[in-house]
Write a protein that holds these residues in place. Structure first.
Motif, mmCIF file in Angstrom:
data_model
loop_
_atom_site.group_PDB
_atom_site.id
_atom_site.type_symbol
_atom_site.label_atom_id
_atom_site.label_comp_id
_atom_site.label_asym_id
_atom_site.label_seq_id
_atom_site.Cartn_x
_atom_site.Cartn_y
_atom_site.Cartn_z
ATOM 1 N N THR A 26 1.074 -1.589 0.421
ATOM 2 C CA THR A 26 0.348 -0.495 -0.278
ATOM 3 C C THR A 26 0.635 1.395 0.194
ATOM 4 O OG1 THR A 26 -1.425 -1.374 1.049
ATOM 5 C CG2 THR A 26 -1.954 1.130 1.070
ATOM 6 N N LEU A 27 2.339 1.192 0.985
ATOM 7 C CA LEU A 27 2.548 2.748 1.242
ATOM 8 C C LEU A 27 3.616 2.726 -0.239
ATOM 9 C CD1 LEU A 27 4.289 2.215 4.617
ATOM 10 C CD2 LEU A 27 2.872 4.045 3.854
ATOM 11 N N ARG A 29 2.482 1.806 -3.880
ATOM 12 C CA ARG A 29 1.726 1.756 -4.254
ATOM 13 C C ARG A 29 1.408 3.285 -4.917
ATOM 14 N NH1 ARG A 29 -0.952 -3.879 -5.533
ATOM 15 N NH2 ARG A 29 0.406 -5.103 -6.094
ATOM 16 N N THR A 30 1.074 4.410 -2.948
ATOM 17 C CA THR A 30 0.355 5.460 -3.311
ATOM 18 C C THR A 30 2.175 5.801 -3.531
ATOM 19 O OG1 THR A 30 -0.775 4.370 -0.938
ATOM 20 C CG2 THR A 30 -0.362 6.888 -1.408
ATOM 21 N N PHE A 35 -2.760 8.237 -4.445
ATOM 22 C CA PHE A 35 -4.134 7.801 -3.544
ATOM 23 C C PHE A 35 -5.119 6.385 -3.876
ATOM 24 C CE2 PHE A 35 -8.085 8.921 -0.439
ATOM 25 C CZ PHE A 35 -7.385 8.151 0.673
ATOM 26 N N GLY A 38 -3.360 2.811 -3.238
ATOM 27 C CA GLY A 38 -3.149 2.809 -2.083
ATOM 28 C C GLY A 38 -4.530 2.584 -1.671
ATOM 29 N N LEU A 39 -6.034 3.037 -2.043
ATOM 30 C CA LEU A 39 -6.945 2.288 -1.806
ATOM 31 C C LEU A 39 -7.279 1.141 -2.046
ATOM 32 C CD1 LEU A 39 -9.087 6.197 -1.202
ATOM 33 C CD2 LEU A 39 -7.880 5.451 0.187
ATOM 34 N N THR A 41 -5.633 -1.274 -3.371
ATOM 35 C CA THR A 41 -4.683 -2.135 -2.626
ATOM 36 C C THR A 41 -4.886 -2.500 -0.901
ATOM 37 O OG1 THR A 41 -2.527 -1.032 -4.015
ATOM 38 C CG2 THR A 41 -2.312 -2.622 -2.010
ATOM 39 N N TRP A 160 -6.142 1.316 5.834
ATOM 40 C CA TRP A 160 -5.588 1.545 5.108
ATOM 41 C C TRP A 160 -5.920 2.444 4.337
ATOM 42 C CZ3 TRP A 160 -2.677 -2.206 4.793
ATOM 43 C CH2 TRP A 160 -2.621 -3.660 5.897
ATOM 44 N N THR A 161 -7.029 3.396 5.079
ATOM 45 C CA THR A 161 -7.308 4.765 4.038
ATOM 46 C C THR A 161 -6.460 6.028 4.658
ATOM 47 O OG1 THR A 161 -9.432 4.357 3.469
ATOM 48 C CG2 THR A 161 -8.922 6.873 3.712
ATOM 49 N N SER A 164 -2.661 5.305 3.402
ATOM 50 C CA SER A 164 -2.562 5.713 2.058
ATOM 51 C C SER A 164 -2.652 8.047 1.718
ATOM 52 C CB SER A 164 -3.604 5.583 0.987
ATOM 53 O OG SER A 164 -3.048 4.265 0.849
ATOM 54 N N CYS A 168 0.954 9.616 0.814
ATOM 55 C CA CYS A 168 1.042 11.118 0.389
ATOM 56 C C CYS A 168 1.029 12.345 1.009
ATOM 57 C CB CYS A 168 -1.389 10.734 -0.095
ATOM 58 S SG CYS A 168 -2.023 9.634 -2.296
#
Length: 203
Positions: A26-27, A29-30, A35, A38-39, A41, A160-161, A164, A168
């Motif tokens: 997640t980190l 890809r964000t 953003f 990350g969401l 993922t 996760w939000t 992400s 960002c």
């Protein structure tokens, strides 16, 4: 039902806090793609957690027994997937990674994190322990179980939000000049996570 829903949110938040392989994905890809990446993922992981929460909440012992009986093979598949993803991030150039992400944006990000999340059958036991700890014992009724599972999904996805959003914010402060280096760092982290899975099974 409201009580089950609120407890489900809390359980989901607590369940998501340990940052494992999906956290690193997640980190990364964000950081690299924004953003939304990350969401997507995180969504894959939340759906996987939600399925295991369903098994635990409704006492689906036939499914849980099967998954736990074959968890070694399932864990090996998950560890292999994590290892492959980590190595690919390390060896590929930034341009190749970006091109691949553009071609597979969305579904692939969701499915890869879902695959890693679903190859951890031990999550069923974790949920059962969490349910028991919060006073949820036995097989829940339809409304209570539905509220509990929905709460778990929302709780994990809140995490996760937030993760992400934090990535960002850090990216904006540090700039985007270090994509290649960060991909190698996250690739190394994923490789370690994958190797740990194999070592733990061997030992």
């Amino acid at each position: 039902m409201a009580g089950y829903f609120l407890r489900g949110i809390l359980i989901g938040l607590l369940f998501g806090i340990p940052v494992g392989a999906v956290g690193a994905m997640t980190l990364q890809r964000t950081w690299s793609f924004g953003f939304r990446a990350g969401l997507l993922t995180g969504l894959g992981s939340s759906v996987a957690d939600c399925l295991y929460a369903i098994v635990g909440a409704f006492g689906l012992t036939l499914i849980s027994d099967f998954l736990l009986q074959h968890q070694t093979i399932i864990n090996l598949l998950g560890g292999g997937l994590i290892l492959i993803m980590g190595i690919r991030l390390i060896v590929k150039k930034t341009e190749a990674v970006v091109t691949e992400a553009e071609a597979a944006r969305g579904a692939k990000m969701f499915l890869s994190s879902f695959a890693i999340g679903i190859t951890n059958p031990a999550a069923i036991l974790t949920f059962l322990f969490a349910f028991s700890y919060f006073g949820i014992s036995g097989t829940a009724g339809l409304l209570e179980g539905t509220g509990l599972v929905c709460g778990v999904f929302i709780g994990t996805y809140i995490w996760w939000t937030a993760l992400s959003a934090a990535a960002c914010a850090i990216r904006k402060k540090t700039g985007s000049r270090s994509f290649r280096q960060m991909n190698k760092v996250f690739g190394g982290i994923l490789t370690v996570f994958g190797a740990v899975v194999f070592l733990r099974l061997l030992l």
